[in-house]
Scaffold this active site. Structure first.
Site, short mmCIF file in Angstrom:
data_model
loop_
_atom_site.label_atom_id
_atom_site.label_comp_id
_atom_site.label_asym_id
_atom_site.label_seq_id
_atom_site.Cartn_x
_atom_site.Cartn_y
_atom_site.Cartn_z
N TYR A 1 3.14 9.18 3.58
CA TYR A 1 4.55 8.99 3.90
C TYR A 1 5.33 8.42 2.72
O TYR A 1 6.44 8.82 2.43
CB TYR A 1 4.67 8.05 5.10
CG TYR A 1 6.09 7.68 5.47
CD1 TYR A 1 6.68 6.54 4.94
CD2 TYR A 1 6.82 8.45 6.35
CE1 TYR A 1 7.98 6.18 5.28
CE2 TYR A 1 8.12 8.11 6.70
CZ TYR A 1 8.69 6.98 6.17
OH TYR A 1 9.96 6.63 6.50
N GLY B 1 0.84 -1.20 0.00
CA GLY B 1 0.00 0.00 0.00
C GLY B 1 0.87 1.24 0.00
O GLY B 1 2.10 1.16 0.02
N LYS C 1 5.59 4.44 0.41
CA LYS C 1 5.06 3.12 0.09
C LYS C 1 5.48 2.10 1.14
O LYS C 1 6.51 2.23 1.79
CB LYS C 1 5.56 2.67 -1.29
CG LYS C 1 5.04 3.55 -2.43
CD LYS C 1 5.50 3.03 -3.79
CE LYS C 1 4.90 3.88 -4.91
NZ LYS C 1 5.31 3.39 -6.26
N ASP D 1 -0.62 10.37 19.07
CA ASP D 1 -1.44 10.15 17.88
C ASP D 1 -2.20 8.84 18.00
O ASP D 1 -2.23 8.02 17.07
CB ASP D 1 -0.57 10.16 16.62
CG ASP D 1 -1.39 10.45 15.35
OD1 ASP D 1 -2.53 10.92 15.48
OD2 ASP D 1 -0.88 10.19 14.25
#
Length: 1010
Positions: A675, A671, A677, A791
């Site tokens: 950022y 995917g 791959k 996060d």
């Protein structure tokens, strides 16, 4: 010496260019008013990124976006959905010439509304919709005597409405819905100011719904001859419905449902006699404690929707006076209203009727199906009555109608002569459709065309772009048949007509074409049966809409300039979502000063670049060998600060990474995101799989975040934290190597977007919640030094092959500076919807901020919904449901997969989640306490987790006394990982815009590939 002379010459040229630019500007003309300039500079400092486009020294000459000037004065400020972040500073009062202020749909605007807003005495429009403002409505707003439009809805405002607002004698629109306002409504007879909501002679809209107002509804509100909408629903009003409402001669909608009203319905409402196109169209009084009988409203001949359900009425026959509105009425609701006797024989023939809802009454006799059934009729809900037979000359006349008769003698009496169709007595049938989706989603008009991530395919143009999404809320729809395509065609045409008419009044006129608007979907939202509609506005050319057109569209909606007609009343904007990337700016926006400044700056820049290039050539040879000898030799170029301090992570060379990923083969691609791959890597010899996250140039995650993940994950080892195997920072590359997580993210599992994973049952959700809590508790209490994640969100909770949870993505994490001292002030970062509101207010981060984010994740686990959706923020939604209907209200929000979950476990889990999302950190538990509460709830189920048991029987890798030894590749994959086979499904347009936030990088798991 020559190099020094060259440097001195370049600096002199740059200084001369700067002086020339300044002198030209001063000679160009009259500057903006100083007070306006100072106020806008204060706003720019307070609001952050949303004002990044405010470039240049003069807001008027340089045409700052959203700022409209007349002469040298700022008269309008439109900054709708611009990601403004901060408070409204008191300096805003300096914009004394301002006539229009609209900063709606900026969820990060917070704090109290400043008293200085009352200094803007020239305001006509004030729109502060759907932000995060708290505190009371300032009484100083009563000084805005020219105001015609005031919208404060969808915030967190508290306290009572100040009586001073009664001085706004020109006000036509007053919307404070969806707040926490309380107390009685101020009117001229109950305060010493002799002012209130009844001293507005031209008011047309009272929108007070979904608050905590109490006390009686003041009879003085009946003195508004121009009032069109009286929306008072979902409050705590007591006492009777005022008889004075019969004096509201222009009233179209009366909503008082979901209150605590008592007494009879006043017969004086029958005086609202229709005239022209107006007249009373809707009466909604359901879910109160009203008594007596429903009056005869025979004069109300234009009714389209009536709801008298769930009251304590005396026994009464079905109201025959509804026949006076037979040609117009669309929905009739008399559920649990003590109706008796037979139904009118012709009621199913009403031509406009769509839904008849009469369950839980004592209606008897026969249900007559006429030869000609109303062509729009879709639902007849008569459950739990006393109907004994069906009279029909032609039963196929109602073939398109869903008739529900379970609980009637016709279905329950084994001796019944008439044997109805079994489906009429099927208790599992739905009572109405809940959602409409554009048929263009189901018919591929554009062949096999797909769009890149972040883009949406316009099915009308077969072109990929970033749309502006406007979510409309229809608070009082008259229809119940939502899958009526003609309904949405009508809405589409009305919207296009309004916008095209409005474009002609712009200066210069704007172009807007039919193909730019697509109504994507619509759905009923909850028990209140409001409708939400998602409208996509595509750019006419290019990938992104120009800012001028986008501002025009958002302004048209927030200021209610787009006009609709029943059944879309009242229409209000619930959400506005801009494109993922900044919208393009119109090409005509550069002033002559800006062009000259750019030219001079470019010339200076060329000279400086030449100097720097020559300097770089001299230095390059000197450091080349040093960098080749040091695996971190290129770290300084990456601007990541000091070299990382590692505790066990392996260093991989670039050649190692090529071997792991088969030279970054597309066949190994799992995917990609902001950022870069993610590739599947296979260890030679062992066959163990890893996930390789490779940054791309210009990625969202910089070297600082890259360094963070290396440092923190190399020192933090726990079975509920994703394991870092190693990293590579060679040949200008940033790559991280993680353990492979074959079952993706918690988000994918909850939304059903992960192939091969069945819907998560309750026990598995509990175990996932407990696993994530254990990982976070380890970071807070047992890492050395403690770590704040910063996060926490469902996309950062990964699932291994046994669906055990592991916390991931430490790009934003920080170390607590001193043992036992948690509070400090980092830059505000994180993901929208998960951020602690106290953190917003104070910029102070603590472990309780992670607890808040985790509480949002728990609510996601419970409901299956994202934290922020068209329905609003999940915390606010759940609390509102609890306030209105207790646990039964929350059950309506549950993920359907949890329908059979034990009530006591749901309540305990919900209590834990809500304790985590308290407004202040002092009210929240620690993560260790959350973990302990979840362990008690999980009980024996915890034994199937790695390590199992309670906190006293900690899982392997959780060691409070010492740091775990470094992990090797063999250690990581010894039990849990094996090479995988199979294909990953092709991504789709819907998954590309599913709302995933990859800020700060994204985690090493299989995601939908491009």
């Amino acid at each position: 010496m020559e190099l020094f002379r060259c440097m001195r010459l370049c600096l002199c040229l740059a200084l001369a260019a700067s002086c020339f630019h300044s002198s030209w500007f001063l000679a160009a003309g009259e500057p903006v008013n100083f007070d306006d300039l100072r106020a806008l500079q204060a706003l720019k400092m307070a609001w952050g990124g949303g004002t990044d486009m405010w470039v240049g020294p003069d807001p008027c000459v340089d045409r700052w976006e959203g700022v409209i000037c007349k002469g040298n004065r700022v008269i309008s400020l439109y900054l709708v959905s611009r990601d403004l972040n901060g408070i409204i500073p008191p300096e805003i009062g300096g914009l004394s010439a301002l006539q229009n202020l609209d900063i709606s749909f900026n969820d990060n605007l917070r704090g109290a509304l400043p008293d200085e807003l009352g200094s803007l005495t020239n305001l006509f429009y004030l729109s502060l919709q759907k932000c995060s403002f708290k505190g009371e409505i300032p009484s100083s707003l009563g000084k805005l005597v020219n105001l015609t439009f005031l919208a404060l809805n969808n915030n967190m405002l508290e306290g009572s409405i100040p009586p001073s607002l009664g001085a706004l004698t020109h006000l036509k629109w007053f919307d404070v819905a969806y707040n926490r306002l309380s107390g009685p409504l101020p009117v001229s007879t109950n305060n010493r100011e002799r002012m209130g909501l009844d001293t507005w002679p031209v008011i047309e809209h009272y929108h007070l719904n979904d608050n905590l107002f109490s006390g009686p509804i003041p009879p003085e509100l009946g003195k508004a001859p121009k009032c069109i909408h009286m929306l008072l629903e979902v409050n705590k009003f007591t006492g009777p419905i005022p008889g004075t409402f019969g004096n509201l001669s222009a009233l179209e909608i009366l909503n008082v449902h979901y209150n605590e009203l008592t007494g009879p319905i006043p017969s004086s409402l029958n005086k609202i006699i229709t005239n022209g196109t107006r007249g009373l169209l809707q009466i909604r009084v359901s879910n109160n404690r009203l008594t007596g009988t429903v009056p005869v409203f025979s004069a109300l001949t234009k009714l389209e929707y009536v709801d008298f359900s769930n009251n304590s009425f005396d026994s009464q026959i079905f109201p025959s006076w509804l026949n006076a509105s037979a040609s117009r009425i669309q929905t009739i609701r008399f559920e649990h209203a003590n109706l008796t006797g037979p139904l009118p024989a012709d009621i199913l023939a009403y031509p406009a009727l769509q839904g008849l809802y009469l369950k839980n009454n004592s209606i008897d006799g026969a249900l007559t199906i006429p030869v000609t059934v109303g062509r729009k009729l879709r639902y007849v809900a008569l459950q739990n009555n006393k109907i004994v037979t069906i009279l029909a000359t032609d039963r196929t006349a109602a073939k398109n109608v869903e008739i529900l008769l379970q609980g009637n003698p016709l279905c329950t009496d084994p001796n019944s002569i008439v044997k109805p169709d079994p489906k009429l007595c099927n208790a599992t049938q739905p009572a109405m459709e809940k959602q409409w989706v554009s048929p263009l989603l189901n018919v591929n008009n554009c062949g096999n065309q797909f769009c890149d991530p972040g883009l949406v395919l316009n099915p009308l143009q077969c072109r990929c772009s970033r749309p502006l999404v406007v979510t409309l809320e229809v608070r009082a729809p008259t229809f119940t048949h939502i899958n009526d395509l003609s309904l949405w065609d009508s809405l589409l045409n009305q919207t296009l007509t309004s916008l095209k008419n409005l474009t002609q009044h712009e200066n210069p006129p704007l172009q807007f074409e039919d193909e730019q608007l697509w109504i994507h979907d619509a759905s009923f939202n909850g028990s209140l049966l409001r409708v939400e509609v998602n409208m996509y506005f595509f750019p006419l050319v290019g990938e992104s809409m120009d800012r001028v057109t986008a501002d025009f569209i958002t302004r048209s909606f927030t200021l209610q300039k787009v006009k609709y007609y029943p059944p879309f009343k009242p229409e209000l904007v619930k959400a506005i979502q801009n494109s993922e990337e900044p919208l393009s700016t119109a090409s005509s926006g550069l002033s002559r000063i800006a062009i000259i400044g750019i030219a001079v700056g470019a010339a200076s820049l060329l000279l400086l670049v030449g100097f720097l290039v020559s300097l770089a050539c001299v230095m390059k040879g000197r450091v080349k060998k040093e960098r080749e000898l040091n695996p971190f030799g290129k770290w300084d170029n990456m601007k990541g600060g000091a070299v990382p301090r590692l505790k066990g992570a392996n260093y991989f060379s670039f050649d190692d990474m090529k071997r792991l990923t088969n030279n970054f083969s597309e066949d190994n691609l799992l995917g990609e995101g902001g950022y870069g791959k993610v590739y599947k890597g296979i260890q030679a010899g062992t066959g163990a799989m890893v996930a390789v996250k490779r940054a791309q140039e210009g990625s969202k995650q910089g070297a600082t975040e890259f360094k963070n993940e290396i440092e923190l994950l190399s020192r933090a080892h726990h079975c509920n934290l994703v394991g870092l195997v190693g990293f590579c920072c060679e040949k200008e590359e940033q790559m991280l190597v993680y353990e492979y997580m074959p079952n993706g993210t918690l988000t994918e599992a909850l939304r059903g977007r992960k192939a091969g994973i069945e819907p998560l049952d309750w026990d598995r959700r509990l175990l996932i919640a407990l696993g994530a809590a254990r990982g976070l508790a380890y970071l807070h209490d047992n890492a050395d030094p403690p770590i704040l994640h910063r996060d926490v969100k469902s996309p950062n909770i990964l699932l291994d092959k046994k669906l055990n949870a592991k916390v991931a993505d430490f790009g934003l994490s920080v170390l607590v500076p001193n043992e036992g001292t948690y509070s400090f002030k980092p830059t505000i970062k994180g993901t929208m919807g998960y951020l602690d509101p106290e953190y917003y207010m104070t910029s102070v981060m603590s472990p309780k901020s992670d607890v808040y984010s985790f509480g949002v994740v728990l609510l996601e686990i419970l409901t299956g919904k994202p934290p922020v959706s068209s329905g609003g923020h999940i915390v606010r939604e759940v609390r509102s449901q609890i306030d209105r209907s207790g646990m039964e209200g929350v059950r309506e929000m549950l993920d359907p997969a949890l329908a059979d979950t034990p009530q006591d476990e749901l309540e305990t889990f919900l209590t834990i989640a809500l304790s985590c999302v308290e407004d202040t950190s002092l009210e929240r538990p620690s993560m260790h306490e959350v973990m302990q509460k979840l362990e008690v709830l999980v009980g024996p189920k915890a034994q199937i987790m790695p390590g199992g048991g309670k906190s006293t029987d900690l899982p392997k890798g959780y060691d409070p006394g010492r740091r775990a030894p470094p992990l090797s590749v063999t250690d990581v994959f010894s039990d849990d990982f094996e090479p995988a086979s199979g294909q990953f499904s092709q991504g789709s347009t819907s998954s590309q815009r599913s709302g995933f936030n990859y800020s700060g990088g994204f985690a090493p798991f299989p995601v939908q590939p491009k």
